[in-house]
Write an enzyme that holds these catalytic residues in place. Structure first.
Site, PDB file in Angstrom:
ATOM      1  N   LYS A 164      51.695  24.122   2.005  1.00  0.00           N
ATOM      2  CA  LYS A 164      51.928  23.700   0.619  1.00  0.00           C
ATOM      3  C   LYS A 164      52.279  24.942  -0.194  1.00  0.00           C
ATOM      4  O   LYS A 164      51.420  25.812  -0.385  1.00  0.00           O
ATOM      5  CB  LYS A 164      50.622  23.072   0.080  1.00  0.00           C
ATOM      6  CG  LYS A 164      50.833  21.888  -0.829  1.00  0.00           C
ATOM      7  CD  LYS A 164      49.522  21.222  -1.134  1.00  0.00           C
ATOM      8  CE  LYS A 164      49.306  21.093  -2.616  1.00  0.00           C
ATOM      9  NZ  LYS A 164      47.937  20.756  -2.962  1.00  0.00           N
TER      10      LYS A 164
ATOM     11  N   HIS B 255      38.676  26.275 -14.421  1.00  0.00           N
ATOM     12  CA  HIS B 255      38.367  27.262 -13.373  1.00  0.00           C
ATOM     13  C   HIS B 255      37.630  28.456 -13.978  1.00  0.00           C
ATOM     14  O   HIS B 255      36.621  28.919 -13.450  1.00  0.00           O
ATOM     15  CB  HIS B 255      39.663  27.810 -12.740  1.00  0.00           C
ATOM     16  CG  HIS B 255      40.435  26.827 -11.921  1.00  0.00           C
ATOM     17  ND1 HIS B 255      41.762  26.562 -12.136  1.00  0.00           N
ATOM     18  CD2 HIS B 255      40.074  26.058 -10.859  1.00  0.00           C
ATOM     19  CE1 HIS B 255      42.200  25.692 -11.248  1.00  0.00           C
ATOM     20  NE2 HIS B 255      41.195  25.346 -10.466  1.00  0.00           N
TER      21      HIS B 255
ATOM     22  N   SER C 173      44.564  21.410 -12.155  1.00  0.00           N
ATOM     23  CA  SER C 173      45.865  22.081 -12.162  1.00  0.00           C
ATOM     24  C   SER C 173      46.982  21.055 -11.993  1.00  0.00           C
ATOM     25  O   SER C 173      48.031  21.147 -12.639  1.00  0.00           O
ATOM     26  CB  SER C 173      45.943  23.099 -11.027  1.00  0.00           C
ATOM     27  OG  SER C 173      44.959  24.076 -11.172  1.00  0.00           O
TER      28      SER C 173
ATOM     29  N   ARG D 242      33.501  18.294 -11.144  1.00  0.00           N
ATOM     30  CA  ARG D 242      33.962  17.638 -12.366  1.00  0.00           C
ATOM     31  C   ARG D 242      33.394  16.242 -12.536  1.00  0.00           C
ATOM     32  O   ARG D 242      33.059  15.823 -13.620  1.00  0.00           O
ATOM     33  CB  ARG D 242      35.490  17.547 -12.367  1.00  0.00           C
ATOM     34  CG  ARG D 242      36.164  18.840 -12.665  1.00  0.00           C
ATOM     35  CD  ARG D 242      37.602  18.819 -12.310  1.00  0.00           C
ATOM     36  NE  ARG D 242      37.764  18.879 -10.874  1.00  0.00           N
ATOM     37  CZ  ARG D 242      38.876  19.222 -10.252  1.00  0.00           C
ATOM     38  NH1 ARG D 242      39.962  19.479 -10.952  1.00  0.00           N
ATOM     39  NH2 ARG D 242      38.932  19.280  -8.949  1.00  0.00           N
TER      40      ARG D 242
END
Ligand code: ADP
Length: 158
Positions: free
Chosen positions: A41, A17, A127, A90
């Site tokens: 969440k 990040h 993460s 990514r």
């Protein structure tokens, strides 16, 4: 002046990040890192904890600020006069979803998304993977800012 937003969960922030935020800060005048408040969440870290970790990690960058938001990202962009959204990519697997989101956001509000390719050393890093490895006792310190490594160990009761 070009003001961009780097949105995400950042639960917790990783070096992947921060690499994207640092590169965005070199390309644009102002960067807001915006933590999504997701009512469905709760995450491992509270939103306030994530904001604090991001503030410490980004404290050396003069044109980077940290904030949180709920609701639609494009509404947050409108309210804060944000010109574009910056996302890290990514892998090809990120691309399909990110393209859909970018097209939706552009259609909703005319806000464009700029993609910055992940550095190769971070292309496997997320993460959720970090949390999974750390829960089983793996060493994730090379993937996180030092203060995040400490906070994660404390969270997991180590
Ligand atoms: P994750 O939980 O998958 O780490 P986030 O929602 O926190 O994802 O990610 C926010 C943004 O950061 C997204 O644009 C995502 O593509 C990007 N990002 C996450 N990890 C990396 C990485 N390792 N390298 C580059 N960009 C990343």
């Amino acid at each position: 002046m070009t003001h961009v937003v780097c949105p995400g969960s950042f639960d917790p922030p990783t070096l992947g990040h921060l690499d994207i935020v640092r590169r965005a800060a070199q390309l644009f005048d102002r960067v807001t890192v915006a933590v999504l408040i997701n009512p469905d969440k709760s995450g491992l870290f509270t939103v306030d904890e994530r904001l604090e970790l991001l503030r410490v990690a980004g404290s050396g960058w003069a044109n980077v600020t940290v904030d949180s938001f709920d609701g639609l990202l494009v509404d947050y962009c409108r309210r804060n006069s944000i010109d574009a959204i910056v996302k890290g990519l990514r892998a090809v697997s990120d691309f399909e979803y990110e393209l859909q989101m970018a097209q939706m956001n552009s259609g909703l509000a005319g806000i464009d998304t700029v993609f910055i390719p992940a550095s190769p050393e971070h292309s496997f890093l997320s993460s959720s993977l970090v949390k999974q490895v750390a829960r089983y006792g793996g060493d994730v310190s090379a993937l996180l800012p030092a203060q995040v490594t400490t906070a994660l160990a404390r969270k997991l009761g180590r």
